[in-house]
Design an enzyme around this catalytic site. Sequence first.
Site, PDB file in Angstrom:
ATOM      1  N   SER A   6      29.513  30.990  30.591  1.00 50.48           N
ATOM      2  CA  SER A   6      29.180  31.749  31.815  1.00 50.48           C
ATOM      3  C   SER A   6      28.448  33.025  31.443  1.00 50.48           C
ATOM      4  O   SER A   6      28.517  33.481  30.293  1.00 50.48           O
ATOM      5  CB  SER A   6      30.462  32.120  32.551  1.00 50.48           C
ATOM      6  N   ASP A   7      27.781  33.606  32.411  1.00 53.54           N
ATOM      7  CA  ASP A   7      27.362  34.975  32.200  1.00 53.54           C
ATOM      8  C   ASP A   7      28.627  35.795  32.384  1.00 53.54           C
ATOM      9  O   ASP A   7      29.663  35.277  32.800  1.00 53.54           O
ATOM     10  CB  ASP A   7      26.255  35.353  33.206  1.00 53.54           C
ATOM     11  N   TRP A   8      28.548  37.088  32.104  1.00 58.51           N
ATOM     12  CA  TRP A   8      29.799  37.876  32.087  1.00 58.51           C
ATOM     13  C   TRP A   8      30.250  38.175  33.515  1.00 58.51           C
ATOM     14  O   TRP A   8      29.613  38.949  34.219  1.00 58.51           O
ATOM     15  CB  TRP A   8      29.592  39.124  31.236  1.00 58.51           C
TER      16      TRP A   8
END
Length: 753
Positions: free
Chosen positions: A268-270
């Site tokens: 995932s992105d953060w």
Amino acid sequence: MNNSSKLHFFILILFIVTGCNKSKNIATNTIESNSAEIETKIDSIISLLTLEEKVDLCHAQSKFSTKGVDRLGIPEIWMSDGPHGVRAEISWDDWAYAGWTNDSITAFPALTCLASTFNPDLASQFGIALGEEAKYRKKDVLLGPGVNIYRTPMNGRNFEYMGEDPFLASTMVVPYVKGVQKNGVAACVKHYALNNQEHWRDKISVEVSDRALHEIYLPAFKAAVTEGKVWSIMGAYNKFRGEYTTHHELLTNKILKGDWKFDGVVISDWSSAHNTKEAALKGLDIEMGTGTDGLGTTTANHYSQYYLANPFLEAIKKGEIPESVLDDKVRRVLRLRYRTNMSNNQSFGRANNKEHHDVARKVATEGIVLLKNDNSFFPVEDNVGLTIAVIGENATRSMTKGGGSSELKPKFEISPLKGLQERYKNAKIVYSMGYGSGASVYDQVLPSPYNADSLKTEAIKVAKTADIVLFVGGLSKSHLQDSEGNLDREQFDLPFGQIELLNDIKALNKKIGFILVSGNAVEMPWIDSVDGLLQTWYLGSMAGHAIADVISGDVNPSGKLPFSFPKKLQDNAAVSFGVESYPGVELKKDNKNASLNLESNTPVSPTQEYKEGILVGYRWHDTKNIKPQFAFGYGLSYTNFEVSDITVNNNTDSFTVTCNVENTGQVNGAEVVQVYVGKPNSEVERAIKELKGFSKVYLDKGEKQSISITIEKSDLAFYDESISDWNLEKGDYDIYIGNASNNISKKLSITIN
Ligand code: GLC
């Protein structure tokens, strides 16, 4: 002891009996990363893991790492930004830097510069060098490259990506990925997909046609996966058709893991994961950066509360999610380890060494684009008696800091001024800052501590004493400029009073060379006031040397623009369709058809529609006949080239364009021959022409070379929404050969039956 634990116990004994040291060096006795033997090992490991251990492999344990399994000698995974250099060490559990003193690295040029080289071999060298630095910093995953398409000049993160054309981005991303992974470090192509702006990035829902999705926004990701064999990919913050792209049925399950057969890890992105069931069932493998309050902030021991942590564990225990879903994720994250920190081709990596500095300098000098050179302003001779005024904050401002997650802490960074001072030993260099952009704290811009008037007055005084002026201006990697984070740029023209300063200097009747330090196009009402114009990107550690190499003529520039410079912002396709297209519109709560998001009981996401469809960048400018300030693929040289004897040979599955290129000028140089293809009388709307091949050729003065560019006919297919597949239309195709999208030497035709 129940049966399953008996089995586990037996296997564990078997493991110990057959070679207890194996459990410790389970990590090392492996062969090639994609061998059946590894899959067998992964099977045996999975059968040894407890449910808790498996779930722990699927989410963060810290800001940039995930757990291993100590008792089996399975290591943690360590990740680091970014696409053009290894970021300084971040703290365990918050965004602050850890303050290490041994994590300085080489800052390479940002990827717009790499794309401008139109040189895939340099992309390979870039990837190898960057991968060595990541290995040296003990990172298993490098969070780059970014290949989101340049849809509008207002996107704060364009500087990190590879421009507006899917073919260019696809051609450059493959060797970069292979280069990074050659070191046993996983590249992580990002942000998948449709993250083409920073404004509302974590909630905007994108609407775009299937055709534009497949023809414009997916190709570079597809190339990274199917040709580059990238080992990880990062989901994006935004939604697509109302669904978060980080765990998306169509994008992740169907296209990425289905059609493209991606066998790596979706990260995932953060804090871009939003729901346990969605994340579990729609292909997310590792969840990073989530805050339980969903704001991505740090709360005490929140890692166990991640969507893919305890909630996931509970859902499996209750039988709501089959364990096989978890096992597929575990298989992927173990395969990632066998390719990186459990691989037997361990290297130590290297950082800050001469080879890397040479690569950074080479990419920088080959990426700089000469946009204007009236009266041969460039190159500037290093003559005794010549006084050169260097004016502008960007001559001394650090450009490796700022910009968001891709910011770096380089061992050194040669500023444009320093590069010029070191190169020019005879001429006299005088400097004045001229304008100030103010301090740039990540999410705010502080007014300049300097008095604008006094800066300007001083700069005029300095300019008066000089024979020529080098104006080093552009954007900065601070808030509302070229930077990541919620807001995009808010002005298309040069900020901080540069235009007024430039006009005042022009009034002195000085010859001016403008050095544009930016990662985005800017409006140029001042273009007639300058004799020379160089687009010099964000070049990293070797910036000053590279800029001086080109200004002095030590290197003849050969860069070509990876995106169009519209004359006015309104000329940009996305912007021309109004706010529904960019930056999108928020649906009001009281809007009768705004359905409430049941979970969080908030209004639905802001939405935008990519109304320009496939007509992005030069596709728009050509087809709508809107002349850009500077065109995609355009770039001048200190010499001249002639493209002649152009022929096309129609083979069975491909066609080959052959031509002669001659350097008819007085200095050695390099030219990029570009082949565009269009389809007259097509059954669907098409851009007049689309880049389908290019070749960079280096020629000494007077030298002539024959080059050939072969294009697969399948590359000419359009994405046919009526069959949800590619469709190669029969009939005639126009083949355009030239050295820029707006500078075509010849147009030929081929027929596909
Ligand atoms: C950021 C960026 C992403 C980066 C990640 C970790 O929000 O979108 O590109 O790799 O978080 O810093």
